[in-house]
Design an enzyme around this catalytic site. Structure first.
Site, PDB file in Angstrom:
ATOM      1  N   SER A  70       0.736  -1.184  -0.001  1.00  0.00           N
ATOM      2  CA  SER A  70       0.056   0.168  -0.142  1.00  0.00           C
ATOM      3  C   SER A  70       0.939   1.362   0.115  1.00  0.00           C
ATOM      4  CB  SER A  70      -0.883  -0.035   1.085  1.00  0.00           C
ATOM      5  OG  SER A  70      -1.907   1.023   1.100  1.00  0.00           O
ATOM      6  N   THR A  71       0.641   2.163   1.106  1.00  0.00           N
ATOM      7  CA  THR A  71       1.575   3.491   0.793  1.00  0.00           C
ATOM      8  C   THR A  71       2.894   3.176   1.296  1.00  0.00           C
ATOM      9  OG1 THR A  71      -0.251   4.242   2.501  1.00  0.00           O
ATOM     10  CG2 THR A  71       1.842   5.514   2.149  1.00  0.00           C
ATOM     11  N   HIS A  78      -2.302  -0.932  -3.496  1.00  0.00           N
ATOM     12  CA  HIS A  78      -3.463  -0.026  -3.335  1.00  0.00           C
ATOM     13  C   HIS A  78      -3.215   1.311  -3.892  1.00  0.00           C
ATOM     14  CE1 HIS A  78      -4.364  -2.250   0.881  1.00  0.00           C
ATOM     15  NE2 HIS A  78      -4.748  -2.707  -0.055  1.00  0.00           N
ATOM     16  N   MET A 121      -0.261   1.238   5.204  1.00  0.00           N
ATOM     17  CA  MET A 121      -1.043   1.508   6.258  1.00  0.00           C
ATOM     18  C   MET A 121      -2.046   0.415   6.457  1.00  0.00           C
ATOM     19  SD  MET A 121      -1.377   3.674   9.059  1.00  0.00           S
ATOM     20  CE  MET A 121      -0.545   4.880   8.286  1.00  0.00           C
ATOM     21  N   ASP A 125      -4.304  -4.874   6.005  1.00  0.00           N
ATOM     22  CA  ASP A 125      -4.747  -5.960   5.009  1.00  0.00           C
ATOM     23  C   ASP A 125      -3.570  -6.696   4.377  1.00  0.00           C
ATOM     24  OD1 ASP A 125      -6.139  -6.726   2.774  1.00  0.00           O
ATOM     25  OD2 ASP A 125      -5.533  -5.466   1.409  1.00  0.00           O
TER      26      ASP A 125
END
Length: 343
Positions: free
Chosen positions: A165-166, A191, A283, A286
């Site tokens: 993600s991030t 993401h 973050m 998940d």
């Protein structure tokens, strides 16, 4: 905890006003300044010392990418790119993420409901960026490292699943070019907004020995190919085992996301010891539950180390749950993944 201090950089007065109104309405964010172009922003950075910058890509005098490169080289700090949902905007945003921007958001547009949804995402992104760890060493990537040589015995019939993600875009630009052209198939959930995943896959494809594509439904999963999950509308799964196909299906958000790393990992867990899973920076949590299912089924699993993460959220959740066998620095991750796939 004090509010995240944000500086808005955008050449449009109306967009600066929209962003200011949205961010100022969040009690955990304080807008400390607004700049119409990079030269003014540079002075404000020195004077105001913000925690996060929201940065437009297309601006006069100096474009956002050039300014971002200077920021990350001279004064690394969390930067969130604000992009238009166009092909050109998507390509520029992917380049910004490769250069070290923490995240990207689409500029708020549309009807009141759509703007409200964009506002929620914008505030969450800026708050998350305020917790990011940005280092000078990650800011200005050099030439792509050479791909690792295929071992003499080759690779087992395995499937590699990766979630991020991030900070994951920058991490994947470091990891995937190290994979050799005949490596086992790789399924990736990163993401990011739906309009950006196609450009992301195309840019990676130009830099990797493996083929990188945006996944499409029913596509056969084959060696030497990386499949990037399309953003937004569907989850991505592996159907039919090691020599199966991509399945894209509609469904509710899982762990707050669609596509979800958890969904991908649970589908790959059915392969047992023929699967390898890795969770990169991001973050939230998940992927932790899905990776646990993988490990319990006999798969090899690993997560990115705290020191090499932009945000140590998803890897931490996986490691503390016991889903990841071990934590590995990003620089050592390609060797570790391929090592788990060797005959």
């Amino acid at each position: 905890m004090r509010p995240v201090r944000a500086l808005i950089v955008d050449d449009s007065a109306s967009m600066r006003a929209v962003l200011n109104r949205i961010l100022s309405a969040d009690p955990d964010i304080e807008v400390v300044g607004m700049a119409p172009e990079p030269h003014a922003a540079r002075a404000m950075i020195k004077e105001l010392n913000p925690d996060v910058i929201t940065l437009d890509i297309e601006m006069p005098k100096m474009d956002g990418l050039s300014f971002l490169e200077k920021i990350m080289r001279l004064r690394p700090m969390p930067v969130v790119m604000c992009s238009t949902l166009t092909a050109r905007g998507a390509e520029a945003t992917v380049e910004a993420l490769r250069l070290g921007a923490v995240d990207c958001i689409a500029k708020p547009t549309g009807n009141p409901l759509e703007i409200a949804q964009d506002a929620s995402m914008l505030c969450r992104t800026v708050r998350n960026a305020g917790r990011a760890s940005v280092r000078r060493s990650l800011a200005a990537p050099g030439p792509t490292a050479a791909a690792i040589r295929t071992p003499a015995g080759g690779f087992r019939d395995t499937v590699i699943a990766i979630g991020a993600s991030t900070g994951g875009v920058e991490a994947l630009f470091e990891l995937l070019p190290r994979l050799p052209a005949d490596c086992p198939p790789v399924l990736v959930v990163q993401h990011m907004p739906a309009s950006f995943t196609g450009s992301f896959a195309a840019r990676l494809d130009r830099e990797c020995q493996v083929r990188v594509v945006e996944a499409t439904d029913a596509t056969p999963v084959v060696r030497g190919t990386v499949y990037i999950a399309p953003g937004g509308a569907t989850h991505m799964e592996l159907a039919g085992g090691r020599f199966g196909r991509i399945r894209l299906r509609a469904g509710d958000l899982v762990a707050g996301h669609r596509p979800s790393v958890d969904v991908l990992f649970r589908s790959v867990a059915e392969l047992g010891s023929a699967a390898v899973g890795a969770i990169l920076t991001g973050m939230g949590s998940d992927g932790a539950q899905g990776m646990l299912a993988m490990r319990q089924a006999g798969a090899r699993t690993m997560s990115q180390s705290r020191e090499s993460c932009v945000i140590y959220g998803m890897p931490r959740a996986a490691f503390e749950l016991g889903a990841a066998e071990r934590e590995i620095s990003l620089s050592n991750m390609p060797e570790a993944i391929l090592g788990a796939c060797r005959n």
